[in-house]
Scaffold this motif. Structure first.
Motif, PDB file in Angstrom:
ATOM      1  N   SER A   1       5.705   4.450   1.917  1.00  0.00           N
ATOM      2  CA  SER A   1       5.633   4.741   3.343  1.00  0.00           C
ATOM      3  C   SER A   1       4.880   6.046   3.588  1.00  0.00           C
ATOM      4  O   SER A   1       4.044   6.144   4.501  1.00  0.00           O
ATOM      5  CB  SER A   1       7.043   4.826   3.928  1.00  0.00           C
ATOM      6  N   ARG A   2       5.153   7.046   2.790  1.00  0.00           N
ATOM      7  CA  ARG A   2       4.464   8.345   2.915  1.00  0.00           C
ATOM      8  C   ARG A   2       2.967   8.182   2.675  1.00  0.00           C
ATOM      9  O   ARG A   2       2.149   8.747   3.397  1.00  0.00           O
ATOM     10  CB  ARG A   2       5.065   9.330   1.917  1.00  0.00           C
ATOM     11  N   ASP A   3       2.607   7.421   1.661  1.00  0.00           N
ATOM     12  CA  ASP A   3       1.196   7.204   1.367  1.00  0.00           C
ATOM     13  C   ASP A   3       0.501   6.552   2.550  1.00  0.00           C
ATOM     14  O   ASP A   3      -0.639   6.884   2.883  1.00  0.00           O
ATOM     15  CB  ASP A   3       1.069   6.340   0.106  1.00  0.00           C
ATOM     16  N   ARG A   4       1.185   5.636   3.212  1.00  0.00           N
ATOM     17  CA  ARG A   4       0.591   4.944   4.359  1.00  0.00           C
ATOM     18  C   ARG A   4       0.530   5.838   5.596  1.00  0.00           C
ATOM     19  O   ARG A   4      -0.341   5.666   6.442  1.00  0.00           O
ATOM     20  CB  ARG A   4       1.388   3.680   4.674  1.00  0.00           C
ATOM     21  N   GLN A   5       1.453   6.804   5.695  1.00  0.00           N
ATOM     22  CA  GLN A   5       1.469   7.685   6.856  1.00  0.00           C
ATOM     23  C   GLN A   5       0.349   8.711   6.831  1.00  0.00           C
ATOM     24  O   GLN A   5      -0.214   9.050   7.874  1.00  0.00           O
ATOM     25  CB  GLN A   5       2.796   8.447   6.928  1.00  0.00           C
ATOM     26  N   LEU A   6       0.041   9.225   5.648  1.00  0.00           N
ATOM     27  CA  LEU A   6      -0.931  10.308   5.555  1.00  0.00           C
ATOM     28  C   LEU A   6      -2.335   9.780   5.779  1.00  0.00           C
ATOM     29  O   LEU A   6      -2.721   8.744   5.233  1.00  0.00           O
ATOM     30  CB  LEU A   6      -0.830  10.989   4.184  1.00  0.00           C
ATOM     31  N   ALA A   7      -3.109  10.505   6.556  1.00  0.00           N
ATOM     32  CA  ALA A   7      -4.484  10.094   6.834  1.00  0.00           C
ATOM     33  C   ALA A   7      -5.311  10.160   5.560  1.00  0.00           C
ATOM     34  O   ALA A   7      -5.039  10.945   4.655  1.00  0.00           O
ATOM     35  CB  ALA A   7      -5.092  11.010   7.905  1.00  0.00           C
ATOM     36  N   ALA A   8      -6.338   9.329   5.519  1.00  0.00           N
ATOM     37  CA  ALA A   8      -7.182   9.257   4.324  1.00  0.00           C
ATOM     38  C   ALA A   8      -7.859  10.584   4.020  1.00  0.00           C
ATOM     39  O   ALA A   8      -8.206  10.862   2.873  1.00  0.00           O
ATOM     40  CB  ALA A   8      -8.236   8.167   4.493  1.00  0.00           C
ATOM     41  N   VAL A   9      -8.026  11.423   5.039  1.00  0.00           N
ATOM     42  CA  VAL A   9      -8.691  12.709   4.823  1.00  0.00           C
ATOM     43  C   VAL A   9      -7.701  13.843   4.581  1.00  0.00           C
ATOM     44  O   VAL A   9      -8.105  14.983   4.413  1.00  0.00           O
ATOM     45  CB  VAL A   9      -9.588  13.061   6.035  1.00  0.00           C
ATOM     46  N   ALA A  10      -6.417  13.555   4.587  1.00  0.00           N
ATOM     47  CA  ALA A  10      -5.429  14.605   4.372  1.00  0.00           C
ATOM     48  C   ALA A  10      -5.606  15.214   2.982  1.00  0.00           C
ATOM     49  O   ALA A  10      -5.923  14.498   2.030  1.00  0.00           O
ATOM     50  CB  ALA A  10      -4.019  14.038   4.516  1.00  0.00           C
ATOM     51  N   PRO A  11      -5.383  16.539   2.853  1.00  0.00           N
ATOM     52  CA  PRO A  11      -5.602  17.192   1.559  1.00  0.00           C
ATOM     53  C   PRO A  11      -4.761  16.598   0.435  1.00  0.00           C
ATOM     54  O   PRO A  11      -5.170  16.577  -0.714  1.00  0.00           O
ATOM     55  CB  PRO A  11      -5.197  18.650   1.834  1.00  0.00           C
ATOM     56  N   GLN A  12      -3.561  16.108   0.775  1.00  0.00           N
ATOM     57  CA  GLN A  12      -2.661  15.622  -0.265  1.00  0.00           C
ATOM     58  C   GLN A  12      -2.678  14.096  -0.401  1.00  0.00           C
ATOM     59  O   GLN A  12      -1.776  13.525  -1.008  1.00  0.00           O
ATOM     60  CB  GLN A  12      -1.230  16.094   0.000  1.00  0.00           C
ATOM     61  N   LYS A  13      -3.709  13.416   0.138  1.00  0.00           N
ATOM     62  CA  LYS A  13      -3.712  11.956   0.149  1.00  0.00           C
ATOM     63  C   LYS A  13      -3.706  11.357  -1.256  1.00  0.00           C
ATOM     64  O   LYS A  13      -2.920  10.456  -1.545  1.00  0.00           O
ATOM     65  CB  LYS A  13      -4.929  11.441   0.921  1.00  0.00           C
ATOM     66  N   SER A  14      -4.571  11.845  -2.152  1.00  0.00           N
ATOM     67  CA  SER A  14      -4.608  11.255  -3.487  1.00  0.00           C
ATOM     68  C   SER A  14      -3.320  11.543  -4.242  1.00  0.00           C
ATOM     69  O   SER A  14      -2.868  10.732  -5.059  1.00  0.00           O
ATOM     70  CB  SER A  14      -5.814  11.771  -4.276  1.00  0.00           C
ATOM     71  N   ALA A  15      -2.703  12.699  -3.961  1.00  0.00           N
ATOM     72  CA  ALA A  15      -1.418  13.006  -4.586  1.00  0.00           C
ATOM     73  C   ALA A  15      -0.346  12.049  -4.088  1.00  0.00           C
ATOM     74  O   ALA A  15       0.515  11.606  -4.851  1.00  0.00           O
ATOM     75  CB  ALA A  15      -1.021  14.450  -4.275  1.00  0.00           C
ATOM     76  N   ALA A  16      -0.381  11.730  -2.790  1.00  0.00           N
ATOM     77  CA  ALA A  16       0.580  10.779  -2.240  1.00  0.00           C
ATOM     78  C   ALA A  16       0.405   9.400  -2.869  1.00  0.00           C
ATOM     79  O   ALA A  16       1.380   8.684  -3.116  1.00  0.00           O
ATOM     80  CB  ALA A  16       0.416  10.685  -0.718  1.00  0.00           C
ATOM     81  N   ARG A  17      -0.819   9.028  -3.158  1.00  0.00           N
ATOM     82  CA  ARG A  17      -1.070   7.740  -3.810  1.00  0.00           C
ATOM     83  C   ARG A  17      -0.467   7.735  -5.222  1.00  0.00           C
ATOM     84  O   ARG A  17       0.111   6.734  -5.668  1.00  0.00           O
ATOM     85  CB  ARG A  17      -2.575   7.479  -3.855  1.00  0.00           C
ATOM     86  N   SER A  18      -0.580   8.852  -5.944  1.00  0.00           N
ATOM     87  CA  SER A  18       0.035   8.962  -7.273  1.00  0.00           C
ATOM     88  C   SER A  18       1.545   8.784  -7.189  1.00  0.00           C
ATOM     89  O   SER A  18       2.152   8.059  -7.979  1.00  0.00           O
ATOM     90  CB  SER A  18      -0.288  10.321  -7.899  1.00  0.00           C
ATOM     91  N   ALA A  19       2.168   9.439  -6.193  1.00  0.00           N
ATOM     92  CA  ALA A  19       3.618   9.317  -6.038  1.00  0.00           C
ATOM     93  C   ALA A  19       4.012   7.889  -5.667  1.00  0.00           C
ATOM     94  O   ALA A  19       5.057   7.391  -6.121  1.00  0.00           O
ATOM     95  CB  ALA A  19       4.110  10.297  -4.974  1.00  0.00           C
ATOM     96  N   ALA A  20       3.194   7.230  -4.858  1.00  0.00           N
ATOM     97  CA  ALA A  20       3.498   5.845  -4.477  1.00  0.00           C
ATOM     98  C   ALA A  20       3.512   4.931  -5.703  1.00  0.00           C
ATOM     99  O   ALA A  20       4.438   4.128  -5.892  1.00  0.00           O
ATOM    100  CB  ALA A  20       2.474   5.355  -3.457  1.00  0.00           C
TER     101      ALA A  20
END
Length: 238
Positions: free
Chosen positions: A168-187
């Motif tokens: 859910s967090r990965d989907r909430q964060l915008a693609a340009v957010a600084p932590q987007k790739s980190a959120a994808r790792s956590a997902a």
């Protein structure tokens, strides 16, 4: 974020290499262990929690003065996981103690995953993972000792909530957010954790899964590595 993430990965390259070696040796030791005093078993005892502790050290090295919340929650989660590794690998029946340690891991990961996103924001994902958790529980139910049923239900729902929040967090964060790739790792880490713990539970209580250590530990260490790496792109998280 790209530069800081690259520097974090480069600085920790030797730690991740040691982690990979310990993870492989832990799996080999588990597969080849015979009696309690087998040299292979002692190799497993030495390397299994060490691999998790190495990830904890890597995360500590990632944390800067402007970033504490997410990273420290992952550190605490990894510390509980190292304790859980210790209990689950002992020859006695310490499964409940290990279960409690990993329950605390998932609780701290949920806390980390709500530092920059609302819990349960994507309700469809939570409904899906709640259903998956209930299916897993239903498949285990008749094979579980009566004393373990409630603890396993609580654990399975917490695990499902952690994985759902990670996605859910990965989907909430915008693609340009600084932590987007980190959120994808956590997902992906949340998904691998669900696979690992499901295999662990079914291998312990229901089926005899060939080479179970390979699948359980392989997916477990992948999950933890992904959560550790997710701290490298969160320099701007609060």
């Amino acid at each position: 974020m790209g530069q800081s993430s690259t520097l974090g990965a480069r600085d920790n390259a030797w730690i991740y290499a040691l982690f990979a070696v310990c993870a492989v040796l832990a799996i080999i030791g588990s597969l080849l262990a015979g009696g309690d005093h087998s040299g292979w078993r002692w190799l497993h005892y030495l390397t299994k929690p060490t691999a998790t502790v190495l990830l904890l050290i890597a995360v500590l090295r990632n944390i800067g003065s402007s970033f504490r919340g997410y990273g420290m929650a992952i550190v605490v989660g990894l510390a509980f996981a190292a304790a859980g590794d210790f209990f689950l690998m002992l020859p006695g029946d310490y499964f409940l103690a290990g279960l409690i340690c990993f329950l605390l891991t998932h609780c701290t990961y949920i806390w980390a995953l709500t530092r920059d996103s609302r819990f349960g924001a994507d309700k469809r994902i939570f409904v899906l993972f709640a259903a998956i958790g209930l299916i897993v529980i239903a498949g285990l139910w008749t094979s579980l000792p009566s004393a373990m049923r409630i603890p396993v239900v609580i654990y399975a729902l917490a695990l499902a909530a952690m994985a759902a929040q990670a996605i859910s967090r990965d989907r909430q964060l915008a693609a340009v957010a600084p932590q987007k790739s980190a959120a994808r790792s956590a997902a992906f880490g949340g998904l691998f954790f669900m696979v690992s713990d499901t295999l662990l539970a079914y291998g312990r209580f229901r089926w005899n899964i060939p080479y179970n250590a390979v699948w359980v530990l392989g997916t477990y260490y992948t999950a933890q590595w992904l959560f550790a790496r997710s701290t490298e792109g969160n320099a701007h998280a609060r």
